[in-house]
Design a protein around this motif. Structure first.
Motif, PDB file in Angstrom:
ATOM      1  N   VAL A  30      32.645  47.691  35.272  1.00  0.00           N
ATOM      2  CA  VAL A  30      31.541  48.604  35.610  1.00  0.00           C
ATOM      3  C   VAL A  30      30.513  47.974  36.548  1.00  0.00           C
ATOM      4  CG1 VAL A  30      31.760  49.969  33.512  1.00  0.00           C
ATOM      5  CG2 VAL A  30      30.307  47.952  33.504  1.00  0.00           C
ATOM      6  N   LEU A  31      30.690  46.681  36.872  1.00  0.00           N
ATOM      7  CA  LEU A  31      29.796  45.870  37.729  1.00  0.00           C
ATOM      8  C   LEU A  31      28.456  45.538  37.074  1.00  0.00           C
ATOM      9  CD1 LEU A  31      30.212  47.282  41.341  1.00  0.00           C
ATOM     10  CD2 LEU A  31      31.501  45.487  40.187  1.00  0.00           C
ATOM     11  N   ARG A  42      33.275  41.230  43.099  1.00  0.00           N
ATOM     12  CA  ARG A  42      33.906  42.155  44.040  1.00  0.00           C
ATOM     13  C   ARG A  42      32.960  42.605  45.143  1.00  0.00           C
ATOM     14  NH1 ARG A  42      35.095  46.665  41.223  1.00  0.00           N
ATOM     15  NH2 ARG A  42      34.637  46.069  39.094  1.00  0.00           N
ATOM     16  N   LEU A  43      31.718  42.112  45.099  1.00  0.00           N
ATOM     17  CA  LEU A  43      30.765  42.511  46.137  1.00  0.00           C
ATOM     18  C   LEU A  43      30.715  41.409  47.182  1.00  0.00           C
ATOM     19  CD1 LEU A  43      28.083  43.897  43.731  1.00  0.00           C
ATOM     20  CD2 LEU A  43      29.841  45.144  44.982  1.00  0.00           C
ATOM     21  N   ASP A  88      23.454  48.170  47.046  1.00  0.00           N
ATOM     22  CA  ASP A  88      23.940  49.447  46.527  1.00  0.00           C
ATOM     23  C   ASP A  88      23.761  49.567  45.018  1.00  0.00           C
ATOM     24  OD1 ASP A  88      24.597  50.674  48.829  1.00  0.00           O
ATOM     25  OD2 ASP A  88      26.755  50.357  48.687  1.00  0.00           O
ATOM     26  N   ILE A  89      23.886  48.457  44.306  1.00  0.00           N
ATOM     27  CA  ILE A  89      23.778  48.586  42.850  1.00  0.00           C
ATOM     28  C   ILE A  89      22.335  48.421  42.374  1.00  0.00           C
ATOM     29  CG2 ILE A  89      26.194  48.010  42.385  1.00  0.00           C
ATOM     30  CD1 ILE A  89      25.325  45.257  41.564  1.00  0.00           C
ATOM     31  N   GLU A 102      26.152  44.976  49.963  1.00  0.00           N
ATOM     32  CA  GLU A 102      26.862  45.696  48.901  1.00  0.00           C
ATOM     33  C   GLU A 102      26.131  45.566  47.571  1.00  0.00           C
ATOM     34  OE1 GLU A 102      31.267  45.537  50.907  1.00  0.00           O
ATOM     35  OE2 GLU A 102      30.896  44.339  49.129  1.00  0.00           O
ATOM     36  N   ASP A 107      28.422  41.580  37.388  1.00  0.00           N
ATOM     37  CA  ASP A 107      29.547  40.824  37.936  1.00  0.00           C
ATOM     38  C   ASP A 107      29.617  41.106  39.429  1.00  0.00           C
ATOM     39  OD1 ASP A 107      32.009  39.923  38.892  1.00  0.00           O
ATOM     40  OD2 ASP A 107      33.017  40.257  36.987  1.00  0.00           O
TER      41      ASP A 107
END
Lengths: 177, 358
Positions: free
Chosen positions: A70-71, A91-92, A100-101, A97, A88
Motif C-alpha cells: 500500500v506504500l 518502488r518510488l 504524490d503520496i 514520485e 515503503d
C-alpha cells in the motif's frame, strides 16, 4: 547537503528480532511529532521489525505490517501522542514520485518512518535519523553451503547504525557513546 | 406489515480497492456480467501497485467498464434493484474512486446503495459458482495484499477473523522473492512456473509462526496459532542467494523457487486445515488472486481431502478482484433484509471483516 555532517552516530548490536524490537521501542519512546527516520537495509534486514518496535515505544495502534503493497500506512496514537506514518519508498524512483503520496501533510503531527528512503526524503525535514540495519551476510568462500534455513530459535544478530542529522538531534542522544 | 424480502434482486457491484476496476451484475445467485479492467501493466514498471496510478486508472476505466457490464447483462440502470460498492479494505485513493462513482450513480438513479467489505465479498462470490454456501464454512483468502483465515457463520451478518499475516502478505512475499531472484513483477505466476523445474525439498526454508511458543495447543492456543509470518522466510531466501553469490556460484533459481513456494504453501494450507478442524468448519472456500497458484490448489485439495473437509474454489475470474463478488454479497445482504448504507459512509482502507456492510 552533500557535505552534511552527522551530529552523532551510534552503533548497537542485537542478538535477535526481539532485541531489535526492544531497542527500537526505547528509541520510539523518545520520538516526537515532526521526527523523520530513514531506514536502510537489504530485504529481510529487519526494517519492518524495527518499525514494530518504534510503534510499541510510541504507543500507536499495534498490527504494524509491511507497507510494501500500500506504500503508506498510518498507525494512530493510542496515548495522545504523534501517529506513526510508515512508508515503503522502494518502488518510488524520485522525490517527485514521493510528492504524490503527500508525506508533507502528515509530517508535522506524526513520526514519519521511510523504508528505502535514502536519497529520496531528506528534503522533507532539516533533521533526521538514518538507521541502517546490517545482517551478517551469507557464507564466506570456503564454508559449506547451507540448505537448512528452518527456524531454530538460534541467534540472528544485526548491527544497527544510527546517524543523526540536523538541529533536532544536536543535544539529544538516545544511545550512549 | 413489512414487504416480503426480495428473492432474486438485480444488483450491480463496483470494485476498485486495488488495481482492478470491476463492475459486475447478478440476479440473486446468478451471474449476468463480470467486466474487469486492470491497470496491472502500468504497475509492472514500478514492481508493484502504485496507488496514484491505480486511482487515475479507475477514473479512466469506470464508465467503459460500467457500459460493458450493462451490455453483457442486457439490462439498464433503471432495471437494477440495488447498487453496491467495495468500501474497504484496500488502497484509500483507489477505494475513493469507486465509492464516489457509486454514490453518484445512486444519487442519479435513486437506487439503494450498499457499502460492501472486500474480503467478505471474496467469500460471497462462492454462491455464483456452485450455488449456496453451506453452514460451518471457513475461508482462506490469499492475495497480494491479504493472507487471512475467516470463520463464516452467516455470510450477510456474522464473519470472524481467525488469523492473518503479522508482516508480509503471501503474494507480497512472492513479489519480494521474485525481486531477490531477478524474476520481475508480479512474482506469483513466474515463481509458480519456475518452481515446476525445481526440487521443493532441495532447501529447507522456515515455516513462520509454527513453533509451539506461537501456536500453543487447541485448548490453550498461542498468540499466533492461525497467524502467518513470511518475513523470516524472505530473509532466509536472501541469505540463501547470498551464499551462492559470495562463492561466485550459479544460483539454483528453480530449486530456490520450488523450496520457497513449498514453505509458503505448506504453512498456509496446514494452518487453514488446523483452523477448520478446531472451529468445526466442514467446508473451506479458497479466494484471492493467489488461489490461481497450482501448488497451493494441489496441496490444499490433498490436505482438505484427508481431513474430511470439502474444498470450494470459485473459477479464477471470480477469485481475483472483480465487481461480481461485490454484487453477489450485496444480493445476499438484500435477501437477508439488510439495510442500505445511504450516501454518508466513507471508504475505510482498514475496514475489519466484522463490518460486512457499512
Amino acid at each position: 547537503m552533500a557535505s552534511e555532517q552527522a551530529v552523532w552516530t551510534a552503533e548497537v548490536r542485537t542478538d535477535d528480532a526481539d532485541a531489535t524490537r526492544t531497542l527500537a521501542a526505547r528509541l520510539g519512546a523518545g520520538l516526537q511529532a515532526g521526527d523523520l527516520l530513514v531506514l536502510s537495509g537489504e530485504l529481510g534486514a529487519g526494517k519492518t521489525t524495527f518499525t514494530q518496535g518504534l510503534g510499541e515505544g510510541l504507543g500507536v495502534r499495534p498490527g504494524i505490517i509491511s507497507p510494501t503493497f500500500v506504500l503508506v500506512r498510518i498507525h494512530p496514537s493510542l496515548v495522545g501522542g504523534p501517529d506513526l506514518v510508515h512508508v515503503d519508498a522502494y518502488r518510488l524512483d524520485s522525490a517527485g514520485e514521493l510528492e504524490d503520496i503527500d508525506l508533507e501533510s502528515t509530517l508535522a503531527t506524526s513520526v514519519t518512518v521511510v523504508e528505502w528512503g535514502r536519497g529520496k526524503v531528506e528534503q522533507l525535514s532539516d533533521s533526521r535519523l538514518e538507521v541502517t540495519l546490517l545482517r551478517a551476510t551469507g557464507a564466506h568462500a570456503g564454508e559449506d553451503l547451507v540448505f537448512d534455513f528452518d527456524e531454530t530459535g538460534e541467534a540472528d544478530p544485526r548491527t544497527i547504525r544510527i546517524e543523526a542529522y540536523g538541529p533536532r538531534w544536536a543535544a539529544v542522544r538516545p544511545f550512549g557513546s | 406489515m413489512s414487504a416480503p424480502l426480495p428473492t432474486a434482486p438485480l444488483v450491480l457491484g463496483i470494485e476498485s480497492s486495488c488495481d482492478e476496476t470491476g463492475v459486475g451484475i447478478v440476479r440473486g445467485t446468478e451471474l449476468l456480467a463480470n467486466a474487469v479492467s486492470s491497470s496491472m501493466e502500468e504497475h509492472v514498471r514500478f514492481g508493484g501497485v502504485i496507488p496514484e496510478i491505480a486511482s487515475r486508472a479507475h477514473l479512466d476505466a469506470f464508465v467503459p467498464t460500467l457500459r460493458s457490464a450493462l451490455d453483457t447483462a442486457g439490462v439498464t440502470l433503471e432495471e437494477v434493484d440495488a447498487l453496491a460498492v467495495t468500501s474497504g479494505p484496500g488502497l484509500s485513493g483507489a477505494l475513493m474512486v469507486g465509492v464516489a462513482a457509486a454514490k453518484a450513480l445512486a444519487l442519479a438513479t435513486g437506487k439503494p446503495l450498499y457499502a460492501i467489505n472486500h474480503l467478505v465479498a471474496h467469500v460471497g462470490v462462492g454462491v455464483l459458482d456452485g450455488g449456496d454456501l453451506p453452514e460451518n464454512l471457513g475461508a482462506l483468502l490469499v492475495s497480494g495484499g491479504h493472507t487471512e483465515i475467516l470463520k463464516v457463520d452467516a455470510l450477510a451478518s456474522d464473519v470472524t477473523l481467525l488469523g492473518a499475516t503479522i508482516d508480509d502478505a503471501a503474494g507480497e512475499a512472492y513479489d519480494k522473492v521474485a525481486r531477490l531472484l531477478g524474476l520481475g513483477y508480479p512474482g506469483g505466476p513466474v515463481i509458480d512456473r519456475i518452481a515446476k523445474d525445481g526440487n521443493p525439498k532441495a532447501i529447507r526454508f522456515p515455516r513462520g509462526l509454527t513453533m509451539p511458543k506461537f501456536t500453543g495447543t487447541a485448548e490453550a492456543p498461542g498468540r499466533h496459532r492461525y497467524d502467518f509470518s513470511f518475513s523470516g522466510l524472505k530473509t532466509a531466501v536472501a541469505r540463501c542467494v547470498e551464499q551462492y553469490r559470495a562463492r561466485g556460484e550459479e544460483i539454483p533459481v528453480a530449486d530456490i523457487a520450488a523450496s520457497f513456494q513449498e514453505a509458503v504453501v505448506d504453512v498456509v494450507t496446514s494452518k487453514a486445515v488446523l483452523a477448520c478442524r478446531e472451529h468445526g468448519m466442514s467446508t473451506l472456500l479458497l479466494g484471492g488472486g493467489v488461489a490461481a497458484n497450482s501448488r497451493l490448489r494441489e496441496l490444499l485439495a490433498a490436505r482438505c481431502a484427508s481431513a474430511g473437509i470439502a474444498l470450494r474454489v470459485p473459477r479464477p475470474g471470480l477469485c481475483t478482484d472483480n465487481g461480481a463478488m461485490v454484487a453477489a454479497l450485496a444480493a445476499q445482504v438484500v435477501m437477508a433484509g439488510g439495510r442500505p448504507s445511504g450516501l454518508r459512509f466513507a471508504a475505510d482502507s482498514g475496514q475489519p471483516v466484522t463490518a460486512i456492510t457499512l
